[in-house]
Design a protein around this motif. Structure first.
Motif, PDB file in Angstrom:
ATOM      1  N   ALA A  32       0.914  -1.173   0.113  1.00  0.00           N
ATOM      2  CA  ALA A  32      -0.252  -0.143   0.013  1.00  0.00           C
ATOM      3  C   ALA A  32       0.756   1.575  -0.027  1.00  0.00           C
ATOM      4  O   ALA A  32       1.720   0.580  -0.202  1.00  0.00           O
ATOM      5  N   VAL A  33       0.453   2.167  -0.262  1.00  0.00           N
ATOM      6  CA  VAL A  33       0.639   3.898   0.356  1.00  0.00           C
ATOM      7  C   VAL A  33       0.594   4.516   1.654  1.00  0.00           C
ATOM      8  O   VAL A  33      -0.051   3.480   1.741  1.00  0.00           O
ATOM      9  N   TYR A  34       1.837   3.915   2.471  1.00  0.00           N
ATOM     10  CA  TYR A  34       1.362   4.652   3.752  1.00  0.00           C
ATOM     11  C   TYR A  34       1.611   6.137   3.529  1.00  0.00           C
ATOM     12  O   TYR A  34       2.819   6.604   3.115  1.00  0.00           O
ATOM     13  N   PHE A  35       1.106   6.127   4.577  1.00  0.00           N
ATOM     14  CA  PHE A  35       1.199   7.662   5.238  1.00  0.00           C
ATOM     15  C   PHE A  35       0.972   8.087   6.739  1.00  0.00           C
ATOM     16  O   PHE A  35       0.199   7.209   7.177  1.00  0.00           O
ATOM     17  N   CYS A  36       2.096   9.162   6.948  1.00  0.00           N
ATOM     18  CA  CYS A  36       1.195   9.149   8.551  1.00  0.00           C
ATOM     19  C   CYS A  36       0.484  11.299   8.384  1.00  0.00           C
ATOM     20  O   CYS A  36       0.373  11.752   7.314  1.00  0.00           O
ATOM     21  N   ALA A  37      -0.104  10.644   9.811  1.00  0.00           N
ATOM     22  CA  ALA A  37      -0.524  12.152   9.693  1.00  0.00           C
ATOM     23  C   ALA A  37      -1.032  12.836  11.618  1.00  0.00           C
ATOM     24  O   ALA A  37      -0.365  12.091  12.381  1.00  0.00           O
ATOM     25  N   ALA A  38      -1.021  13.420  11.391  1.00  0.00           N
ATOM     26  CA  ALA A  38      -1.187  13.819  13.154  1.00  0.00           C
ATOM     27  C   ALA A  38      -2.411  14.579  13.430  1.00  0.00           C
ATOM     28  O   ALA A  38      -3.311  15.471  12.394  1.00  0.00           O
ATOM     29  N   THR A  39      -2.673  14.469  14.015  1.00  0.00           N
ATOM     30  CA  THR A  39      -3.667  15.380  15.338  1.00  0.00           C
ATOM     31  C   THR A  39      -3.962  16.038  16.055  1.00  0.00           C
ATOM     32  O   THR A  39      -2.686  15.801  16.786  1.00  0.00           O
ATOM     33  N   LEU A  40      -5.131  16.652  16.956  1.00  0.00           N
ATOM     34  CA  LEU A  40      -4.645  17.929  17.666  1.00  0.00           C
ATOM     35  C   LEU A  40      -5.529  17.457  19.205  1.00  0.00           C
ATOM     36  O   LEU A  40      -5.037  17.679  20.288  1.00  0.00           O
ATOM     37  N   GLN A  41      -6.230  15.719  18.656  1.00  0.00           N
ATOM     38  CA  GLN A  41      -7.361  15.749  19.816  1.00  0.00           C
ATOM     39  C   GLN A  41      -6.657  14.976  21.189  1.00  0.00           C
ATOM     40  O   GLN A  41      -4.874  15.040  20.528  1.00  0.00           O
ATOM     41  N   THR A  42      -7.034  15.494  21.625  1.00  0.00           N
ATOM     42  CA  THR A  42      -6.507  14.246  23.094  1.00  0.00           C
ATOM     43  C   THR A  42      -6.604  13.347  23.101  1.00  0.00           C
ATOM     44  O   THR A  42      -6.286  12.793  24.441  1.00  0.00           O
ATOM     45  N   ILE A  43      -7.166  11.705  22.621  1.00  0.00           N
ATOM     46  CA  ILE A  43      -7.224  11.169  22.473  1.00  0.00           C
ATOM     47  C   ILE A  43      -7.027  10.280  21.341  1.00  0.00           C
ATOM     48  O   ILE A  43      -6.809  10.814  20.762  1.00  0.00           O
ATOM     49  N   LEU A  44      -6.612   9.440  21.382  1.00  0.00           N
ATOM     50  CA  LEU A  44      -6.233   8.150  20.786  1.00  0.00           C
ATOM     51  C   LEU A  44      -7.067   7.873  19.766  1.00  0.00           C
ATOM     52  O   LEU A  44      -7.718   7.687  19.751  1.00  0.00           O
ATOM     53  N   VAL A  45      -7.293   8.747  18.408  1.00  0.00           N
ATOM     54  CA  VAL A  45      -8.327   8.482  17.549  1.00  0.00           C
ATOM     55  C   VAL A  45      -8.150   7.540  16.336  1.00  0.00           C
ATOM     56  O   VAL A  45      -6.752   7.393  15.615  1.00  0.00           O
ATOM     57  N   LEU A  46      -9.303   6.764  15.496  1.00  0.00           N
ATOM     58  CA  LEU A  46      -8.597   5.618  14.587  1.00  0.00           C
ATOM     59  C   LEU A  46      -9.000   6.656  12.956  1.00  0.00           C
ATOM     60  O   LEU A  46      -8.701   5.721  11.973  1.00  0.00           O
TER      61      LEU A  46
END
Length: 124
Positions: free
Chosen positions: A92-106
Motif C-alpha cells: 500500500a501507500v503509507y501515510f503519516c498524519a497528525a491530529t490535535l485530538q486529546t485521545i488516540l483516534v482511528l
C-alpha cells in the motif's frame, strides 16, 4: 498545521522488514497525536497505528498487531513505523498524519495534517 514528509518505503520480500519515518516541521510536534494509515489500490485509506503525544500510549489495527511498532522521537520531530514479518497484503501507500485530538483516534476524519505518502510493496 504541521508539515509531514514520509520516507523509507520500498520493495521487500514477504517476511522482510522496513522502517518508515515521518519528519514533521515546526516546534510543536509534541502537541500532536501521530498516526499511520495505508491505502491499497482500489481500497479506502485505513488506520494502521497511532501514538500519543508523549509516546507512552500506542494503538494498532488488528491486522498489524504484533508485527508493526510505532514510535516517536520528539527531539527529532519524527515518528516511525517499524514493519516486520511483512506480508503481500501489506502492500500500500503509507501515510503519516497528525491530529490535535486529546485521545488516540482511528478515523481519517480526525486527522488534519497528512504527508504525501510512501509506497511499500511486498512481494510473495
Amino acid at each position: 498545521q504541521v508539515q509531514l514528509v514520509e520516507s523509507g518505503g520500498g520493495l521487500v520480500q514477504a517476511g522482510g522488514s522496513l522502517r518508515l519515518s515521518c519528519a514533521a516541521s515546526g516546534r510543536t510536534f509534541n502537541s500532536y497525536i501521530m498516526g499511520w494509515f495505508r491505502q491499497a489500490p482500489g481500497k479506502e485509506r485505513e488506520f494502521v497505528a497511532a501514538i500519543s503525544k508523549s509516546g507512552s500510549g500506542t494503538y494498532y489495527a488488528d491486522s498489524v498487531k504484533g508485527r508493526f511498532t510505532i514510535s516517536r522521537d520528539n527531539a527529532k520531530n519524527t515518528v516511525y513505523l517499524q514493519m516486520d514479518s511483512l506480508k503481500p497484503e501489506d502492500t500500500a501507500v503509507y501515510f503519516c498524519a497528525a491530529t490535535l485530538q486529546t485521545i488516540l483516534v482511528l478515523s481519517t476524519e480526525n486527522y488534519n495534517s497528512w504527508g504525501q505518502g510512501t509506497q511499500v510493496t511486498v512481494s510473495s
